[in-house]
Motif scaffolding. Structure first.
Motif, PDB file in Angstrom:
ATOM      1  N   GLY A  49      -3.894 -11.374  11.247  1.00 46.61           N
ATOM      2  CA  GLY A  49      -2.473 -11.630  11.528  1.00 46.61           C
ATOM      3  C   GLY A  49      -1.628 -10.381  11.369  1.00 46.61           C
TER       4      GLY A  49
ATOM      5  N   ALA B  16       0.355  -8.574  14.559  1.00 47.04           N
ATOM      6  CA  ALA B  16       1.814  -8.507  14.488  1.00 47.04           C
ATOM      7  C   ALA B  16       2.356  -7.127  14.871  1.00 47.04           C
ATOM      8  CB  ALA B  16       2.296  -8.884  13.085  1.00 47.04           C
TER       9      ALA B  16
ATOM     10  N   GLN C  17      -2.867  -8.461   4.131  1.00 45.41           N
ATOM     11  CA  GLN C  17      -3.522  -7.672   3.081  1.00 45.41           C
ATOM     12  C   GLN C  17      -2.553  -6.730   2.381  1.00 45.41           C
ATOM     13  OE1 GLN C  17      -6.862  -7.547   1.826  1.00 45.41           O
ATOM     14  NE2 GLN C  17      -6.776  -9.606   2.704  1.00 45.41           N
TER      15      GLN C  17
ATOM     16  N   LEU D  65      -7.837  -4.786   6.955  1.00 44.57           N
ATOM     17  CA  LEU D  65      -6.518  -5.306   7.344  1.00 44.57           C
ATOM     18  C   LEU D  65      -6.694  -6.735   7.845  1.00 44.57           C
ATOM     19  CD1 LEU D  65      -5.728  -2.142   9.462  1.00 44.57           C
ATOM     20  CD2 LEU D  65      -4.895  -2.571   7.143  1.00 44.57           C
ATOM     21  N   SER D  66      -5.645  -7.555   7.721  1.00 48.11           N
ATOM     22  CA  SER D  66      -5.796  -8.941   8.169  1.00 48.11           C
ATOM     23  C   SER D  66      -5.580  -9.046   9.678  1.00 48.11           C
ATOM     24  CB  SER D  66      -4.812  -9.852   7.438  1.00 48.11           C
ATOM     25  OG  SER D  66      -3.512  -9.715   7.962  1.00 48.11           O
TER      26      SER D  66
ATOM     27  N   ARG E 264       2.378 -12.452   4.345  1.00 49.06           N
ATOM     28  CA  ARG E 264       1.705 -11.252   3.834  1.00 49.06           C
ATOM     29  C   ARG E 264       0.206 -11.400   4.078  1.00 49.06           C
ATOM     30  NH1 ARG E 264       2.544  -7.390  -0.666  1.00 49.06           N
ATOM     31  NH2 ARG E 264       0.541  -6.876  -1.598  1.00 49.06           N
TER      32      ARG E 264
ATOM     33  N   ILE F  31      -4.501  -0.655  16.662  1.00 53.58           N
ATOM     34  CA  ILE F  31      -5.091   0.421  17.468  1.00 53.58           C
ATOM     35  C   ILE F  31      -6.347   0.932  16.777  1.00 53.58           C
ATOM     36  CG2 ILE F  31      -3.655   2.238  16.420  1.00 53.58           C
ATOM     37  CD1 ILE F  31      -3.486   3.503  19.229  1.00 53.58           C
TER      38      ILE F  31
ATOM     39  N   VAL G  78       4.362   0.682  12.063  1.00 56.14           N
ATOM     40  CA  VAL G  78       3.815   0.556  10.707  1.00 56.14           C
ATOM     41  C   VAL G  78       4.256   1.724   9.826  1.00 56.14           C
ATOM     42  CG1 VAL G  78       1.822  -0.706  11.569  1.00 56.14           C
ATOM     43  CG2 VAL G  78       1.661   1.757  11.270  1.00 56.14           C
TER      44      VAL G  78
ATOM     45  N   MET H 150      -1.334 -15.018   3.220  1.00 57.94           N
ATOM     46  CA  MET H 150      -2.201 -15.562   4.271  1.00 57.94           C
ATOM     47  C   MET H 150      -3.663 -15.572   3.845  1.00 57.94           C
ATOM     48  SD  MET H 150       0.190 -16.279   6.263  1.00 57.94           S
ATOM     49  CE  MET H 150      -0.756 -16.978   7.601  1.00 57.94           C
TER      50      MET H 150
ATOM     51  N   THR I  70      -9.617  -1.900  14.342  1.00 53.42           N
ATOM     52  CA  THR I  70      -8.907  -0.840  13.646  1.00 53.42           C
ATOM     53  C   THR I  70      -9.925   0.067  12.950  1.00 53.42           C
ATOM     54  OG1 THR I  70      -8.657  -2.472  11.885  1.00 53.42           O
ATOM     55  CG2 THR I  70      -6.738  -2.059  13.258  1.00 53.42           C
ATOM     56  N   ASP I  71      -9.510   1.295  12.671  1.00 54.19           N
ATOM     57  CA  ASP I  71     -10.439   2.227  12.009  1.00 54.19           C
ATOM     58  C   ASP I  71     -10.797   1.722  10.616  1.00 54.19           C
ATOM     59  OD1 ASP I  71     -10.145   3.787  14.224  1.00 54.19           O
ATOM     60  OD2 ASP I  71      -8.520   4.973  13.342  1.00 54.19           O
TER      61      ASP I  71
ATOM     62  N   PHE J 131       0.824  -1.209   0.000  1.00 54.73           N
ATOM     63  CA  PHE J 131       0.000   0.000   0.000  1.00 54.73           C
ATOM     64  C   PHE J 131       0.863   1.267   0.000  1.00 54.73           C
ATOM     65  CE2 PHE J 131      -2.686   3.246   2.010  1.00 54.73           C
ATOM     66  CZ  PHE J 131      -3.855   3.115   1.272  1.00 54.73           C
TER      67      PHE J 131
HETATM   68  C1  LIG Z   1      -5.556   2.128   4.844  1.00 53.36           C
HETATM   69  C2  LIG Z   1      -4.871   1.704   6.111  1.00 53.36           C
HETATM   70  C3  LIG Z   1      -5.514   1.856   7.330  1.00 53.36           C
HETATM   71  C4  LIG Z   1      -4.880   1.445   8.506  1.00 53.36           C
HETATM   72  N1  LIG Z   1      -5.550   1.617   9.677  1.00 53.36           N
HETATM   73  C5  LIG Z   1      -4.996   1.184  10.815  1.00 53.36           C
HETATM   74  C6  LIG Z   1      -5.696   1.288  12.047  1.00 53.36           C
HETATM   75  O1  LIG Z   1      -6.794   1.810  12.134  1.00 53.36           O
HETATM   76  N2  LIG Z   1      -5.090   0.798  13.162  1.00 53.36           N
HETATM   77  C7  LIG Z   1      -3.864   0.187  13.115  1.00 53.36           C
HETATM   78  O2  LIG Z   1      -3.392  -0.283  14.136  1.00 53.36           O
HETATM   79  N3  LIG Z   1      -3.184   0.093  11.975  1.00 53.36           N
HETATM   80  C8  LIG Z   1      -3.711   0.583  10.829  1.00 53.36           C
HETATM   81  N4  LIG Z   1      -3.006   0.475   9.668  1.00 53.36           N
HETATM   82  C9  LIG Z   1      -1.672  -0.145   9.693  1.00 53.36           C
HETATM   83  C10 LIG Z   1      -1.824  -1.656   9.637  1.00 53.36           C
HETATM   84  O3  LIG Z   1      -2.303  -2.157  10.861  1.00 53.36           O
HETATM   85  C11 LIG Z   1      -0.508  -2.379   9.404  1.00 53.36           C
HETATM   86  O4  LIG Z   1       0.125  -1.901   8.263  1.00 53.36           O
HETATM   87  C12 LIG Z   1      -0.771  -3.869   9.285  1.00 53.36           C
HETATM   88  O5  LIG Z   1       0.454  -4.551   9.411  1.00 53.36           O
HETATM   89  C13 LIG Z   1      -1.378  -4.163   7.961  1.00 53.36           C
HETATM   90  O6  LIG Z   1      -2.017  -5.416   7.985  1.00 53.36           O
HETATM   91  P1  LIG Z   1      -1.919  -6.296   6.667  1.00 53.36           P
HETATM   92  O7  LIG Z   1      -2.823  -7.448   6.858  1.00 53.36           O
HETATM   93  O8  LIG Z   1      -2.161  -5.507   5.447  1.00 53.36           O
HETATM   94  O9  LIG Z   1      -0.415  -6.753   6.813  1.00 53.36           O
HETATM   95  P2  LIG Z   1       0.767  -6.855   5.738  1.00 53.36           P
HETATM   96  O10 LIG Z   1       1.087  -5.505   5.194  1.00 53.36           O
HETATM   97  O11 LIG Z   1       0.435  -7.904   4.769  1.00 53.36           O
HETATM   98  O12 LIG Z   1       1.938  -7.324   6.704  1.00 53.36           O
HETATM   99  C14 LIG Z   1       2.472  -6.410   7.631  1.00 53.36           C
HETATM  100  C15 LIG Z   1       3.511  -7.106   8.508  1.00 53.36           C
HETATM  101  O13 LIG Z   1       2.884  -8.122   9.281  1.00 53.36           O
HETATM  102  C16 LIG Z   1       3.471  -9.381   8.992  1.00 53.36           C
HETATM  103  N5  LIG Z   1       2.392 -10.358   8.958  1.00 53.36           N
HETATM  104  C17 LIG Z   1       1.307 -10.360   8.163  1.00 53.36           C
HETATM  105  N6  LIG Z   1       0.537 -11.421   8.429  1.00 53.36           N
HETATM  106  C18 LIG Z   1       1.160 -12.102   9.407  1.00 53.36           C
HETATM  107  C19 LIG Z   1       0.877 -13.310  10.097  1.00 53.36           C
HETATM  108  N7  LIG Z   1      -0.231 -14.016   9.854  1.00 53.36           N
HETATM  109  N8  LIG Z   1       1.752 -13.742  11.036  1.00 53.36           N
HETATM  110  C20 LIG Z   1       2.871 -13.036  11.318  1.00 53.36           C
HETATM  111  N9  LIG Z   1       3.196 -11.887  10.694  1.00 53.36           N
HETATM  112  C21 LIG Z   1       2.342 -11.429   9.747  1.00 53.36           C
HETATM  113  C22 LIG Z   1       4.121  -9.209   7.634  1.00 53.36           C
HETATM  114  O14 LIG Z   1       5.172 -10.101   7.427  1.00 53.36           O
HETATM  115  C23 LIG Z   1       4.604  -7.795   7.705  1.00 53.36           C
HETATM  116  O15 LIG Z   1       5.804  -7.729   8.412  1.00 53.36           O
HETATM  117  C24 LIG Z   1      -3.584   0.891   8.472  1.00 53.36           C
HETATM  118  C25 LIG Z   1      -2.920   0.763   7.254  1.00 53.36           C
HETATM  119  C26 LIG Z   1      -3.544   1.166   6.098  1.00 53.36           C
HETATM  120  C27 LIG Z   1      -2.804   1.054   4.811  1.00 53.36           C
END
Ligand SMILES: Cc1cc2nc3c(=O)[nH]c(=O)nc-3n(C[C@H](O)[C@H](O)[C@H](O)COP(=O)(O)OP(=O)(O)OC[C@H]3O[C@@H](n4cnc5c(N)ncnc54)[C@H](O)[C@@H]3O)c2cc1C
Length: 481
Positions: free
Chosen positions: A167, A171, A101, A164-165, A99, A175, A440, A119, A159-160, A62
């Motif tokens: 996992g 990790a 989302q 997001l996934s 990975r 918040i 993040v 994932m 989360t807002d 992203f």
């Molecule tokens: C539009 C947007 C809104 C957001 N809003 C919030 C919010 O309201 N609150 C908040 O706290 N954060 C927020 N975030 C940040 C977000 O929580 C982190 O970037 C989070 O890591 C993204 O989750 P993802 O599933 O996309 O993870 P990815 O980007 O796919 O992975 C992020 C990290 O987590 C690790 N990971 C992923 N899955 C696993 C797993 N199953 N086991 C172990 N490690 C894993 C990955 O290796 C990587 O290091 C936001 C981000 C975006 C882009």
């Protein structure tokens, strides 16, 4: 080219035949993506994708700032696939990045030359009961609430943004608007099924394999891949009464945040600083849940210092409140800015320093630093509610999430790079003022930065890494070790 158990054998044989015939692997259709060393990955039930398109997608996120090309992308079918891939990587000194989302903004789910494990195949809701939900780590929080709300239950903290996934946010912490009441998402997980960096599948909780449990939550994926989570659920309201409260300046908004954090008259309060035609607009988004009788507006707002002439309370269903960012997402998708670089920065600032720190940053920010749709989140929460040992917060009882949501109008790399450098400078100023990082954020962190970041928890993380991922296989995108 995609490979599973059968295809790996065939690809291996075909490559051998081509070599024998004096050809090369590239002579085989689609085989330009065949990577040396990968066909010896143990036989899998899932699919190992070696094609350029899939690998290029996994080399992006992203943030669109960092790009690292993996050698392959595994879409597992079973947890055993993950076990096999991790053991294979551990034996060969390879790296693995789970990975979710892909909403990381600085390459944290990427791995150069290693394997990305998607994932999304574990995007499953296994079981929902009154007090808990068992979900696959690839489920999004949107999937979770879609399954729990019909039963009148919801995770205490969301989360807002719900795309997001599970996992991915466990990790880092996770918040949201309910953090002041219930802590982070990582504080509200009852049990985790994980695969460590040595390829052991372990079920951990506060009572069983507690060290692993504490190192996984907000542990930046450094010790284990989360494959399944048992989440705490609480009763969900049907509706919320929502109040957007406007303030003439930062000082007045912060004063009301302190009052509201102390008396908890609302269920959720989030602050924002929005670019205005001249200067800034200061706004609190305060929410009171209810299922029968709506709350009394006058009672709820008594004693607050907002500009009451601008306050327009509204009633929403709870599900609409949870999806409140959907409109912004649609607008950004429509104008293309959802796909722009997103060099975001999130930090935590203590109450004693917040006014000075935020005032200084506001004075230095230009409209281009945030972009026309960008904004600043500034939300207070009580520190004592956050208990995950690896979430690092300032020492103050009241902390603020201070989040520069930069959405540059330009897609230029130079502009994104400028904002990444600016993030680093802001972080250093905040760190000097006793603030901490929400990891993040989009800027590089050295190992020494991480050591300083984790502070007294660094030794715990090092020991856990040594015990559970001694080969440093997992989540290299954080560059922690
Ligand atoms: C539009 C947007 C809104 C957001 N809003 C919030 C919010 O309201 N609150 C908040 O706290 N954060 C927020 N975030 C940040 C977000 O929580 C982190 O970037 C989070 O890591 C993204 O989750 P993802 O599933 O996309 O993870 P990815 O980007 O796919 O992975 C992020 C990290 O987590 C690790 N990971 C992923 N899955 C696993 C797993 N199953 N086991 C172990 N490690 C894993 C990955 O290796 C990587 O290091 C936001 C981000 C975006 C882009």
């Amino acid at each position: 080219m995609d490979l599973n158990r059968r295809d790996v054998l065939i690809a291996g044989l075909a490559a051998t035949a081509a070599d024998v015939a004096g050809g090369t692997a590239a002579a085989i259709e689609g085989a330009s993506a065949l990577q040396p060393g990968l066909p010896d990955l143990p036989l899998l039930d899932g699919r190992l994708h070696l094609d350029d398109r899939t690998r290029a997608a996994a080399a992006d996120d992203f943030g669109h700032v960092v790009r690292r090309m993996p050698r392959g992308v595994l879409r597992p079918r079973t947890y055993e696939d993950v076990v096999s891939a991790v053991r294979w990587a551990a034996e060969r000194g390879r790296k693995i990045a789970p990975r979710g989302q892909g909403h990381s903004v600085y390459g944290r789910a990427q791995v150069a030359e290693g394997i990305v494990i998607e994932m999304t195949p574990f995007r499953t809701i296994h079981d929902v009961r009154s007090g808990q939900a068992i979900v696959g780590a690839g489920a999004t929080w949107s999937d979770v609430v879609a399954a729990t709300l019909p039963l009148g239950r919801v995770p205490p903290t969301l989360t807002d943004y719900l795309g997001l996934s599970v996992g991915g946010t466990l990790a880092v912490g996770g918040i949201g608007s309910m953090t002041s009441r219930h802590g982070m998402q990582s504080d509200n997980v009852l049990e985790l099924d994980v695969i460590t960096g040595t390829g052991e599948m372990v079920t951990c909780s506060p009572d069983s394999h507690a060290t692993l449990f504490h190192a996984v939550r907000a542990g930046l994926g450094q010790v284990a891949v989360i494959v399944r989570a048992t989440l705490k659920l609480v009763p969900a309201p049907l509706q919320v009464r929502r109040y957007l409260l406007f303030y003439p300046d930062l000082k007045t908004m912060l004063a009301d945040q302190r009052v509201l954090a102390a008396d908890e008259r609302f269920d959720a309060v989030q602050g924002a600083v929005l670019p205005a035609p001249v200067g800034w607009t200061f706004r609190l988004d305060a929410v009171k849940q209810f299922s029968d009788k709506p709350p009394d507006d006058t009672d709820l707002l008594s004693g607050l210092s907002d500009d009451r002439s601008r306050t327009k309370p509204g009633t929403l269903t709870y599900i609409d409140y949870l999806h409140r960012l959907a409109t912004l997402e649609q607008a950004l998708r429509a104008n293309g800015q959802w796909f722009h670089p997103h060099p975001w920065l999130t930090t935590f600032v203590g109450d004693a320093q917040v006014e000075a720190v935020v005032s200084a940053e506001l004075a230095a920010l230009t409209p281009a630093d945030l972009g026309p749709y960008g904004q600043i989140a500034l939300s207070a929460f009580r520190r004592q509610m956050v208990t995950s040992p690896l979430v690092r917060l300032p020492a103050d009882d009241l902390c603020y999430a201070f989040n520069l949501i930069r959405i540059p109008a330009s897609v230029e790399t130079a502009e994104a790079d400028r904002l990444v450098r600016a993030n680093r400078s802001v972080y250093e100023r905040i760190r000097a003022a006793g603030g901490t990082l929400y990891p993040v954020s989009a800027f590089p962190m050295s190992r020494d930065d991480w050591r300083r970041h984790f502070g007294p928890a660094w030794g715990f993380l090092i020991d856990a890494k040594q015990e559970f991922d001694p080969g440093h296989v997992l989540a290299p995108g954080y560059e922690t070790f």
